[in-house]
Design a protein around this motif. Structure first.
Motif, short mmCIF file in Angstrom:
data_model
loop_
_atom_site.label_atom_id
_atom_site.label_comp_id
_atom_site.label_asym_id
_atom_site.label_seq_id
_atom_site.Cartn_x
_atom_site.Cartn_y
_atom_site.Cartn_z
N ALA A 1 18.23 -7.18 13.32
CA ALA A 1 17.22 -7.82 12.48
C ALA A 1 16.14 -6.78 12.20
O ALA A 1 16.00 -5.81 12.94
CB ALA A 1 16.61 -9.04 13.17
N PRO A 2 15.36 -6.96 11.15
CA PRO A 2 14.22 -6.08 10.92
C PRO A 2 13.32 -6.06 12.16
O PRO A 2 13.14 -7.08 12.83
CB PRO A 2 13.52 -6.71 9.72
N LEU B 1 20.66 -9.79 24.81
CA LEU B 1 19.75 -10.34 23.81
C LEU B 1 20.16 -9.92 22.39
O LEU B 1 20.03 -10.69 21.44
CB LEU B 1 18.32 -9.90 24.09
N GLY B 2 20.69 -8.70 22.26
CA GLY B 2 21.19 -8.26 20.97
C GLY B 2 22.37 -9.09 20.51
O GLY B 2 22.46 -9.45 19.32
N THR B 3 23.27 -9.41 21.43
CA THR B 3 24.41 -10.27 21.09
C THR B 3 23.95 -11.66 20.69
O THR B 3 24.46 -12.24 19.72
CB THR B 3 25.37 -10.34 22.29
N TRP B 4 22.97 -12.18 21.42
CA TRP B 4 22.42 -13.49 21.07
C TRP B 4 21.81 -13.45 19.67
O TRP B 4 22.01 -14.35 18.86
CB TRP B 4 21.37 -13.89 22.11
N ALA B 5 21.05 -12.39 19.38
CA ALA B 5 20.40 -12.28 18.09
C ALA B 5 21.40 -12.15 16.95
O ALA B 5 21.16 -12.63 15.83
CB ALA B 5 19.43 -11.10 18.09
N THR C 1 24.11 -13.65 16.65
CA THR C 1 24.57 -15.00 16.31
C THR C 1 23.44 -15.85 15.74
O THR C 1 23.61 -16.55 14.74
CB THR C 1 25.15 -15.68 17.56
N ALA C 2 22.25 -15.77 16.38
CA ALA C 2 21.12 -16.61 15.95
C ALA C 2 20.49 -16.11 14.66
O ALA C 2 19.88 -16.89 13.94
CB ALA C 2 20.08 -16.66 17.06
N ARG C 3 20.58 -14.83 14.39
CA ARG C 3 20.08 -14.20 13.17
C ARG C 3 18.60 -14.53 12.90
O ARG C 3 18.25 -15.13 11.88
CB ARG C 3 20.94 -14.61 11.97
#
Length: 279
Positions: free
Chosen positions: A67-68, A26-30, A32-34
Motif C-alpha cells: 500500500a502507499p 502484517l504484510g500478508t494481512w495487508a 488481503t485487506a488492502r
C-alpha cells in the motif's frame, strides 16, 4: 470509507532477523485487506540514529508493503531530547539522514473529507531550528483544514495521563513543548490521534477524539519498566477506518505473530544499554 493501517516500532536491522517475521505477517494481512494507506509511526530501525545501514534496511522493507506508505521518525531513528537520550541527541545531521534514507519527517496529506498530519515528536522541546519550523508547519496545516475531519499521527504520545500533566519523562512529549500542538489537538475537526513508542495497545476517548496507542511490531516492554501506563502488551498493528465524521480503530494481530520480550532480546538489540527505558 478510507482505511489506514498504522504500524509502529518495527526496530529492523540487517544485523538481526528479529521482528522480520512479524512484519511479514502484517504484510500478508495487508495484501488481503488492502488498506488505502500504511502509516509507520516511528522507530523503523533498531539504531538508525547512528547507523545508515539500519535505517536504509528498515525503510526498504517497509516500502515493500502492499500500500502507499508514509513514515515518521522515532527516537531510535533520529535520536531525541538529550535529557532522555544523552548519547543520541536529535540533531540536524540525524534528521538529514532520516530524510535522505526514509522520507519526510513531517507531512500533511488530504484524503476525501479528511486531512492527515504526521509530526516529528523527537524535535519537540529541544529548541532546534527544526522545532520552530515544525511549529510554523502546524499552524499552516491547521489553518487550511476547512471542514475536513483531522487525524494526527505521532511517534511519542502528546501525553499519557492528561494533557496538562507537568511531569517530564521518557514516554511523552515534554510538557513545555505541547503548546505547539494546540492548533491541531484543539481543532474542532480532530477525530483521531495515533501514536507509537509505548509498545502498548491502548485506546481512550476525550470528547469526539479517539487516542490510539499502536502496539509494536517488535518487542514488548516488561510491566516494571512502565509503571502506571495502561494498555495491553501484545504485538500487532492498528486499522483505522475513517467514516464521514468519526474514526473507528481495531487491533490487527495475525495468527502466529511472535511475542518478544525486551529482556529476552536485549542482548541482540540494545546490549550496550542497561537503563529500563529503551523502547
Amino acid at each position: 470509507m478510507t482505511t489506514i493501517l498504522q504500524i509502529s516500532d518495527t526496530h529492523l536491522s540487517p544485523r538481526t532477523p528479529l521482528f522480520r517475521r512479524n512484519l511479514a505477517l502484517l504484510g500478508t494481512w495487508a495484501a488481503t485487506a488492502r488498506p488505502d494507506l500504511i502509516v509507520v509511526t516511528g522507530d523503523l530501525s533498531l539504531d538508525g540514529a547512528d547507523r545508515d545501514a539500519d535505517l536504509e534496511f528498515a525503510a526498504g522493507l517497509l516500502r515493500a508493503l502492499p500500500a502507499p506508505l508514509l513514515v515518521l521518525p522515532g527516537n531510535h531513528d533520529v535520536g531525541s531530547d538529550p535529557r532522555t537520550m544523552p548519547t543520541q541527541p536529535v540533531d540536524a545531521a540525524r534528521l538529514a539522514r532520516f530524510r535522505r534514507l526514509a522520507g519526510a519527517d513531517m507531512w500533511a496529506q488530504d484524503l476525501p473529507g479528511w486531512r492527515l498530519v504526521g509530526l516529528n515528536t523527537e524535535i519537540m522541546g529541544t529548541d532546534l531550528a527544526e522545532e520552530a519550523a515544525q511549529a510554523g508547519f502546524i499552524a499552516d496545516v491547521a489553518a487550511g483544514i476547512g471542514d475536513r475531519r483531522l487525524v494526527v499521527f505521532l511517534h511519542t504520545p502528546a501525553f499519557t495521563s492528561a494533557p496538562d500533566d507537568p511531569a517530564f519523562d521518557y514516554w511523552s512529549v515534554a510538557p513545555e513543548a505541547r503548546a505547539a500542538l494546540r492548533p491541531l489537538l484543539h481543532h474542532p475537526g480532530l477525530r483521531l490521534v495515533g501514536s507509537g513508542h509505548l509498545h502498548l495497545h491502548h485506546q481512550f476517548a476525550r470528547g469526539a477524539v479517539r487516542y490510539a496507542w499502536a502496539p509494536p511490531v517488535s518487542f514488548l516492554c516488561e510491566p516494571e519498566t512502565q509503571p502506571g501506563l495502561p494498555g495491553e502488551r501484545l504485538p500487532g498493528a492498528l486499522l483505522h477506518r475513517l467514516g464521514v465524521d468519526a474514526a473507528e480503530t481495531a487491533l490487527v494481530s495475525p495468527a502466529g505473530i511472535e511475542h518478544h520480550w525486551l529482556a529476552a532480546v536485549r542482548p541482540e538489540t540494545y546490549p550496550r544499554r542497561d537503563e529500563d527505558a529503551s523502547a
